[in-house]
Structures are given as C-alpha cells and as structure tokens.
Design an enzyme around this catalytic site. Structure first.
Site, PDB file in Angstrom:
ATOM      1  N   GLN A  87      -5.063  -0.647  -4.611  1.00 50.55           N
ATOM      2  CA  GLN A  87      -5.763  -1.741  -5.300  1.00 50.55           C
ATOM      3  C   GLN A  87      -6.570  -1.250  -6.503  1.00 50.55           C
ATOM      4  OE1 GLN A  87      -7.816  -4.505  -2.684  1.00 50.55           O
ATOM      5  NE2 GLN A  87      -9.256  -5.022  -4.317  1.00 50.55           N
ATOM      6  N   CYS A 132       0.842  -1.188   0.000  1.00 51.54           N
ATOM      7  CA  CYS A 132       0.000   0.000   0.000  1.00 51.54           C
ATOM      8  C   CYS A 132       0.883   1.245   0.000  1.00 51.54           C
ATOM      9  CB  CYS A 132      -0.883  -0.055   1.243  1.00 51.54           C
ATOM     10  SG  CYS A 132      -1.286   1.522   1.949  1.00 51.54           S
ATOM     11  N   GLU A 133       0.590   2.164  -0.942  1.00 54.72           N
ATOM     12  CA  GLU A 133       1.463   3.334  -1.051  1.00 54.72           C
ATOM     13  C   GLU A 133       1.216   4.370   0.044  1.00 54.72           C
ATOM     14  OE1 GLU A 133       0.715   4.735  -4.988  1.00 54.72           O
ATOM     15  OE2 GLU A 133      -0.890   6.082  -4.373  1.00 54.72           O
ATOM     16  N   HIS A 134       0.142   4.202   0.794  1.00 53.85           N
ATOM     17  CA  HIS A 134      -0.127   5.160   1.871  1.00 53.85           C
ATOM     18  C   HIS A 134       0.594   4.799   3.158  1.00 53.85           C
ATOM     19  CE1 HIS A 134      -3.991   5.467  -0.604  1.00 53.85           C
ATOM     20  NE2 HIS A 134      -3.234   6.498  -0.904  1.00 53.85           N
ATOM     21  N   HIS A 135       0.785   3.508   3.389  1.00 49.08           N
ATOM     22  CA  HIS A 135       1.384   3.065   4.657  1.00 49.08           C
ATOM     23  C   HIS A 135       2.614   2.186   4.474  1.00 49.08           C
ATOM     24  CE1 HIS A 135      -2.949   3.760   5.555  1.00 49.08           C
ATOM     25  NE2 HIS A 135      -2.449   4.362   6.615  1.00 49.08           N
ATOM     26  N   HIS A 183      -5.896  -5.996   3.229  1.00 47.88           N
ATOM     27  CA  HIS A 183      -4.962  -4.890   3.467  1.00 47.88           C
ATOM     28  C   HIS A 183      -4.521  -4.857   4.930  1.00 47.88           C
ATOM     29  CE1 HIS A 183      -5.728  -2.663  -0.415  1.00 47.88           C
ATOM     30  NE2 HIS A 183      -6.647  -3.619  -0.432  1.00 47.88           N
ATOM     31  N   CYS A 235      -2.680  -2.722   6.439  1.00 45.66           N
ATOM     32  CA  CYS A 235      -2.710  -1.398   7.083  1.00 45.66           C
ATOM     33  C   CYS A 235      -4.061  -1.182   7.749  1.00 45.66           C
ATOM     34  CB  CYS A 235      -2.386  -0.285   6.088  1.00 45.66           C
ATOM     35  SG  CYS A 235      -3.435  -0.219   4.639  1.00 45.66           S
TER      36      CYS A 235
HETATM   37 ZN   LIG Z   1      -2.657   1.597   3.615  1.00 47.50          ZN
END
Ligand SMILES: [Zn+2]
Length: 197
Positions: free
Chosen positions: A129, A88-91, A157, A159
């Site tokens: 995703q 995941c590119e956010h976390h 996910h 995260c």
């Molecule tokens: Zn994430």
C-alpha cells in the site's frame, strides 16, 4: 471480484496451461483432492482471475495520464473514493479500498477516468500500500506538474485479517504529499476536511 475487463494480462493468457498446472499442484500439496467436483474448474478460474488482477503489468501508468486538458483552474481539485483491488506482494493475498487524490493544477488537469485508469495500472499487480501511495503521487507530480499533490489510500488487508494480526474491518491509511502540500499544513487540512464530507 467485480472487475472491468478493459484490459487483461496477456502473459497470463499465453501461459494459461502452465499456471493452471501449478495451481493444481499447489492444491495437491496442501492436501486437497483435485478430482472433487468443487475443485475441477478452480485452476482455470484462478488463472482467469489472474488475467484481471495482474493486468496492471501490461499498462505503463505514465501513459495513462498522457492527454490532459489545459485549464486555468489553479485551485484544489479533489477526486475521492476511487475503488481499487490489489494483491499484497508478501502473501499474494488481496487488499483493497479507496484512493483519494487532491492536487493543485498548474495548467494541466487529468480527467476522472484517467485517474481511475492510473489507479488500476498501479494496483493490478503485486504491491504494498505504501508504494501504491507514493507511485500515484510521483506520477501525478511528474506528468501533470501540478503545484502540489496529496494522495491518501485506505486499505483492508486480508493477509493481516486471516493471520490474526488485525481484526477484520480495520483499515490501514497511508498518505503522500508533494509540492505545496509538503509545506502547507492548511492545505493538507483543507484536503482532509473535504474528504470527510
Ligand atoms: Zn501481506
């Protein structure tokens, strides 16, 4: 993770020492004792893992599909349960699951291994995703020029699980449709029914 070592991220390889250094710094900053035995090799292990899970940056997903068979078959083709592992590119936390692809060829068919390579090239990098789903559909659409394509991606996910937003085991499902799948609900239903078998 169980990963094939078909290709690695050579940028990670050539920056290995720096990446190990920064991982070690993060461990210190979160309060760890980097000298304790369990952590001595961790920066090196994380770096080796990055070589694999970020290998997608070294591959042009469009080239993966390059060669395809010419076929007269113009009925629905389904390739399901292609396993992927992404970040995941956010976390920068893992998410993983399965990709299912259905398409109606118009002269060109991609081999099963090509589709698996396409999924790897797209997922072995920082991603979300939704973008994985639309990129697979777009590249299939542009490279094979099928009459239609539908992509369904399931993902779990970590995260969301780790941060208590969702319960472990819950899945996110995304889909993308191109061509005839856009206009024909019968075709979408046929694909989804075949996925359940
Ligand atoms: Zn994430």
């Amino acid at each position: 993770m169980a990963g094939r070592k078909d290709y690695v991220n050579s940028k990670v390889t050539s920056n290995r020492e720096q990446i190990e250094h920064h991982v070690r710094e993060i461990l210190k900053l979160v309060g760890e004792n980097v000298e304790r035995e369990g952590l001595l090799e961790t920066p090196a292990r994380v770096t080796r893992m990055y070589e694999e899970i970020f290998a997608g940056y070294e591959v042009d997903p469009r080239e993966v599909l390059g060669v395809s068979f010419d076929e007269q078959h113009e009925e629905l083709v389904i390739v399901k349960d292609i396993v992927y592992y992404s970040q995941c590119e956010h976390h920068m936390a893992p998410f993983f699951g399965k990709v299912h692809i259905g398409y109606i060829p118009s002269g060109k068919i991609a081999g099963l291994s090509k589709l698996a390579r396409l999924v790897e090239a797209i997922t072995r990098r920082l991603q979300v995703q939704e973008r994985i789903t639309s990129q697979i559909a777009d590249i299939m659409d542009e490279e094979l020029k099928p009459n239609g394509v539908m992509v369904v991606v399931e993902g779990e996910h970590l995260c969301m699980c780790a941060r208590g937003v969702k319960k472990p085991g819950s899945k996110t499902v995304t889909s993308a449709v191109r061509g005839e799948f856009r206009t024909s609900s019968a075709l979408r239903s046929e694909f989804l029914a075949l996925l359940k078998q």
